[in-house]
Design a protein around this motif. Structure first.
Motif, mmCIF file in Angstrom:
data_model
loop_
_atom_site.group_PDB
_atom_site.id
_atom_site.type_symbol
_atom_site.label_atom_id
_atom_site.label_comp_id
_atom_site.label_asym_id
_atom_site.label_seq_id
_atom_site.Cartn_x
_atom_site.Cartn_y
_atom_site.Cartn_z
ATOM 1 N N VAL A 41 1.055 -0.890 0.064
ATOM 2 C CA VAL A 41 -0.195 0.047 -0.346
ATOM 3 C C VAL A 41 0.768 1.181 0.028
ATOM 4 N N ASN A 42 0.483 1.649 -0.921
ATOM 5 C CA ASN A 42 1.382 2.671 -0.609
ATOM 6 C C ASN A 42 1.196 4.167 -0.139
ATOM 7 N N GLN A 54 3.633 -6.988 -20.337
ATOM 8 C CA GLN A 54 1.881 -6.727 -20.040
ATOM 9 C C GLN A 54 1.846 -7.197 -18.781
ATOM 10 N N VAL A 55 1.303 -6.788 -18.009
ATOM 11 C CA VAL A 55 1.620 -6.881 -16.437
ATOM 12 C C VAL A 55 -0.005 -7.097 -15.651
ATOM 13 N N ARG A 56 -0.182 -7.480 -15.000
ATOM 14 C CA ARG A 56 -1.553 -8.882 -14.640
ATOM 15 C C ARG A 56 -1.357 -7.722 -13.141
ATOM 16 N N MET A 57 -1.679 -6.820 -13.144
ATOM 17 C CA MET A 57 -2.187 -6.403 -12.084
ATOM 18 C C MET A 57 -3.082 -6.758 -11.105
ATOM 19 N N HIS A 58 -2.842 -7.341 -9.379
ATOM 20 C CA HIS A 58 -3.995 -7.653 -8.799
ATOM 21 C C HIS A 58 -4.622 -6.439 -7.687
ATOM 22 N N TYR A 59 -5.227 -6.104 -7.072
ATOM 23 C CA TYR A 59 -5.977 -5.124 -6.400
ATOM 24 C C TYR A 59 -6.868 -5.349 -5.592
ATOM 25 N N THR A 82 -4.453 2.153 -1.359
ATOM 26 C CA THR A 82 -4.974 1.391 -2.720
ATOM 27 C C THR A 82 -4.083 -0.379 -2.476
ATOM 28 N N GLU A 83 -4.273 -1.514 -1.930
ATOM 29 C CA GLU A 83 -3.663 -2.589 -1.832
ATOM 30 C C GLU A 83 -3.288 -3.315 -2.924
ATOM 31 N N HIS A 84 -1.880 -3.649 -3.603
ATOM 32 C CA HIS A 84 -1.921 -3.774 -5.032
ATOM 33 C C HIS A 84 -0.545 -4.751 -5.464
ATOM 34 N N VAL A 85 -0.626 -4.608 -6.256
ATOM 35 C CA VAL A 85 0.745 -6.216 -6.863
ATOM 36 C C VAL A 85 0.942 -6.112 -7.937
ATOM 37 N N ALA A 86 2.085 -6.162 -9.345
ATOM 38 C CA ALA A 86 2.105 -5.891 -9.908
ATOM 39 C C ALA A 86 2.923 -7.177 -10.321
ATOM 40 N N PRO A 88 4.445 -8.951 -14.264
ATOM 41 C CA PRO A 88 4.073 -8.430 -15.231
ATOM 42 C C PRO A 88 4.128 -10.391 -15.891
ATOM 43 N N VAL A 89 4.161 -10.359 -17.476
ATOM 44 C CA VAL A 89 4.400 -11.305 -17.931
ATOM 45 C C VAL A 89 5.140 -11.341 -18.840
ATOM 46 N N GLY A 90 6.070 -11.923 -18.864
ATOM 47 C CA GLY A 90 7.549 -12.198 -19.145
ATOM 48 C C GLY A 90 8.039 -10.733 -18.837
ATOM 49 N N GLU A 91 9.021 -10.261 -19.927
ATOM 50 C CA GLU A 91 9.727 -8.716 -19.361
ATOM 51 C C GLU A 91 8.659 -7.673 -19.937
ATOM 52 N N ALA A 92 8.670 -7.229 -18.645
ATOM 53 C CA ALA A 92 7.711 -5.336 -19.347
ATOM 54 C C ALA A 92 8.663 -3.831 -18.483
ATOM 55 N N ARG A 93 8.537 -2.834 -18.468
ATOM 56 C CA ARG A 93 9.028 -1.917 -18.910
ATOM 57 C C ARG A 93 7.605 -0.690 -18.461
ATOM 58 N N ILE A 94 7.923 -0.441 -16.899
ATOM 59 C CA ILE A 94 6.908 0.520 -16.130
ATOM 60 C C ILE A 94 7.115 1.973 -16.235
ATOM 61 N N LEU A 95 6.072 2.688 -16.534
ATOM 62 C CA LEU A 95 6.782 4.072 -15.814
ATOM 63 C C LEU A 95 5.901 4.685 -14.778
ATOM 64 N N VAL A 96 6.096 4.380 -13.507
ATOM 65 C CA VAL A 96 5.946 4.632 -12.136
ATOM 66 C C VAL A 96 5.953 6.149 -11.660
ATOM 67 N N ILE A 97 4.925 7.079 -10.991
ATOM 68 C CA ILE A 97 4.954 8.321 -10.555
ATOM 69 C C ILE A 97 4.218 7.965 -9.304
ATOM 70 N N GLU A 98 5.398 8.632 -8.492
ATOM 71 C CA GLU A 98 4.654 8.316 -6.782
ATOM 72 C C GLU A 98 5.185 9.204 -6.091
ATOM 73 N N LYS A 99 4.604 9.142 -5.041
ATOM 74 C CA LYS A 99 5.337 10.759 -3.907
ATOM 75 C C LYS A 99 6.665 9.535 -3.712
ATOM 76 N N GLU A 100 7.466 11.144 -3.468
ATOM 77 C CA GLU A 100 9.131 10.780 -3.232
ATOM 78 C C GLU A 100 9.087 10.017 -1.574
ATOM 79 N N GLY A 101 9.958 8.475 -1.926
ATOM 80 C CA GLY A 101 10.091 8.234 -0.926
ATOM 81 C C GLY A 101 9.271 6.761 -0.839
ATOM 82 N N SER A 102 8.286 6.825 -2.001
ATOM 83 C CA SER A 102 7.170 5.855 -1.462
ATOM 84 C C SER A 102 7.705 4.201 -1.916
ATOM 85 N N VAL A 103 6.324 3.284 -1.295
ATOM 86 C CA VAL A 103 7.227 2.224 -1.423
ATOM 87 C C VAL A 103 7.353 1.292 -2.945
#
Length: 103
Positions: A41-42, A54-59, A82-86, A88-103
């Motif tokens: 949880v962030n 591709q990424v299967r996102m569970h939440y 929001t509790e979640h976990v990503a 990937p299906v094989g390799e994936a590249r993801i752009l993540v935008i979040e509060k500095e220092g977040s998990v």
């Protein structure tokens, strides 16, 4: 000025990242992975954009687990708490935008 070809980025380990910018306390990072993350949880909002692969996102919402398959170009928004976990299906590249220092 930076020009990043996201599909060419590979990190030395799963969830390794390439820091792109810090915008008023918000980080923008490109991640590479071929392994699931962990349930978390962030402490702020998170924008999760699949750049390649591709990424299967569970939440969890309302006490129930859900999942969606994200394709390249898809975006997942996790509100604070929001509790979640990503997974990937094989390799994936993801752009993540979040509060500095977040998990």
């Amino acid at each position: 000025m930076k020009h990043i070809v996201s599909r060419d980025f590979v990190a030395p380990r799963a969830w390794g990242s390439l820091p792109i910018a810090i915008l008023n306390g918000t980080t923008v990072k490109l991640h590479w992975t071929d392994q699931p993350y962990r349930w978390h949880v962030n402490d702020g909002e998170e924008v999760f954009a699949v750049m390649d692969g591709q990424v299967r996102m569970h939440y969890r919402e309302g006490g129930r687990e859900h999942s969606i398959l994200l394709q390249a170009g898809d975006i997942f928004y996790a509100d604070t708490g929001t509790e979640h976990v990503a997974h990937p299906v094989g390799e994936a590249r993801i752009l993540v935008i979040e509060k500095e220092g977040s998990v």
